[in-house]
Design a protein around this motif. Structure first.
Motif, PDB file in Angstrom:
ATOM      1  N   LEU A 272      45.509  34.926  34.361  1.00  9.40           N
ATOM      2  CA  LEU A 272      45.183  35.798  35.476  1.00  9.40           C
ATOM      3  C   LEU A 272      45.878  36.786  35.972  1.00  9.40           C
ATOM      4  CD1 LEU A 272      42.812  36.304  37.305  1.00  9.40           C
ATOM      5  CD2 LEU A 272      43.665  34.687  39.081  1.00  9.40           C
TER       6      LEU A 272
ATOM      7  N   ARG B  36      46.029  39.253  32.813  1.00 11.55           N
ATOM      8  CA  ARG B  36      44.613  39.981  33.032  1.00 11.55           C
ATOM      9  C   ARG B  36      44.641  41.381  34.130  1.00 11.55           C
ATOM     10  NH1 ARG B  36      39.207  39.857  30.876  1.00 11.55           N
ATOM     11  NH2 ARG B  36      38.341  41.279  31.655  1.00 11.55           N
ATOM     12  N   CYS B  37      44.840  40.692  35.306  1.00  9.01           N
ATOM     13  CA  CYS B  37      44.847  41.776  36.415  1.00  9.01           C
ATOM     14  C   CYS B  37      45.957  42.928  36.198  1.00  9.01           C
ATOM     15  CB  CYS B  37      44.797  40.915  37.875  1.00  9.01           C
ATOM     16  SG  CYS B  37      43.538  39.880  38.052  1.00  9.01           S
TER      17      CYS B  37
ATOM     18  N   CYS C  69      40.472  42.063  41.524  1.00 10.49           N
ATOM     19  CA  CYS C  69      40.577  41.185  40.365  1.00 10.49           C
ATOM     20  C   CYS C  69      40.741  39.848  40.476  1.00 10.49           C
ATOM     21  CB  CYS C  69      41.739  41.690  39.400  1.00 10.49           C
ATOM     22  SG  CYS C  69      41.772  40.654  37.812  1.00 10.49           S
TER      23      CYS C  69
ATOM     24  N   LYS D 108      37.597  38.422  42.407  1.00 13.46           N
ATOM     25  CA  LYS D 108      36.266  38.214  41.155  1.00 13.46           C
ATOM     26  C   LYS D 108      36.420  36.805  40.510  1.00 13.46           C
ATOM     27  CE  LYS D 108      35.309  43.256  40.703  1.00 13.46           C
ATOM     28  NZ  LYS D 108      35.237  44.220  39.689  1.00 13.46           N
ATOM     29  N   TYR D 109      37.716  36.829  40.121  1.00 13.96           N
ATOM     30  CA  TYR D 109      37.811  35.420  39.534  1.00 13.96           C
ATOM     31  C   TYR D 109      37.579  34.163  40.168  1.00 13.96           C
ATOM     32  CZ  TYR D 109      39.760  31.656  37.074  1.00 13.96           C
ATOM     33  OH  TYR D 109      39.885  30.377  36.287  1.00 13.96           O
ATOM     34  N   GLN D 110      38.475  34.084  41.429  1.00 13.92           N
ATOM     35  CA  GLN D 110      37.994  33.090  42.291  1.00 13.92           C
ATOM     36  C   GLN D 110      36.630  32.731  42.532  1.00 13.92           C
ATOM     37  OE1 GLN D 110      40.545  34.237  45.510  1.00 13.92           O
ATOM     38  NE2 GLN D 110      42.042  32.734  44.858  1.00 13.92           N
TER      39      GLN D 110
ATOM     40  N   SER E 164      34.829  31.429  39.348  1.00 13.95           N
ATOM     41  CA  SER E 164      35.464  30.098  39.230  1.00 13.95           C
ATOM     42  C   SER E 164      34.809  29.065  40.285  1.00 13.95           C
ATOM     43  CB  SER E 164      37.074  30.051  39.381  1.00 13.95           C
ATOM     44  OG  SER E 164      37.563  28.671  39.155  1.00 13.95           O
TER      45      SER E 164
END
Length: 103
Positions: free
Chosen positions: A42, A45-46, A70, A73-75, A78
């Motif tokens: 992560l 990526r971010c 970023c 959004k992932y959290q 997930s």
């Protein structure tokens, strides 16, 4: 004879407890490894998506906002995915237990 059976049962219980402790340690290690891999992925990526300037040590305002977005959004993804899989697992287990009671 009863004493021998009690000793055997105590030994088996101790071995099971030891096995469970070892298994728990392995699972903890795997979870830690996976968490670190996810954090590193992560971060990379971010960083790759958001950081575009390298002329100062601190992130610019836009870069900082991008990184926060970023991660958010992932959290969200997930959390939503985990809830969906938990729902599917609950549906599947209730289906299989109702099928088992139908037999």
């Amino acid at each position: 004879m009863a004493a021998a059976d009690a000793d055997a049962a105590a030994t088996a219980a101790g071995e099971e407890e030891e096995y469970q402790a070892r298994l728990s340690a392995v699972v903890d290690g795997l979870q830690t490894r996976d968490a670190m891999r996810l954090y590193n992925w992560l971060s990379q990526r971010c960083f790759s998506d958001c950081v575009v300037t390298f002329y100062r040590r601190a992130l610019g305002k836009r870069e900082e906002e991008c990184v926060r977005s970023c991660v958010r959004k992932y959290q969200l993804f997930s959390t939503t995915s985990a809830a969906h899989f938990a729902h599917l697992a609950g549906t599947a287990s209730s289906f299989s237990s109702s099928a088992a009671t139908d037999d």
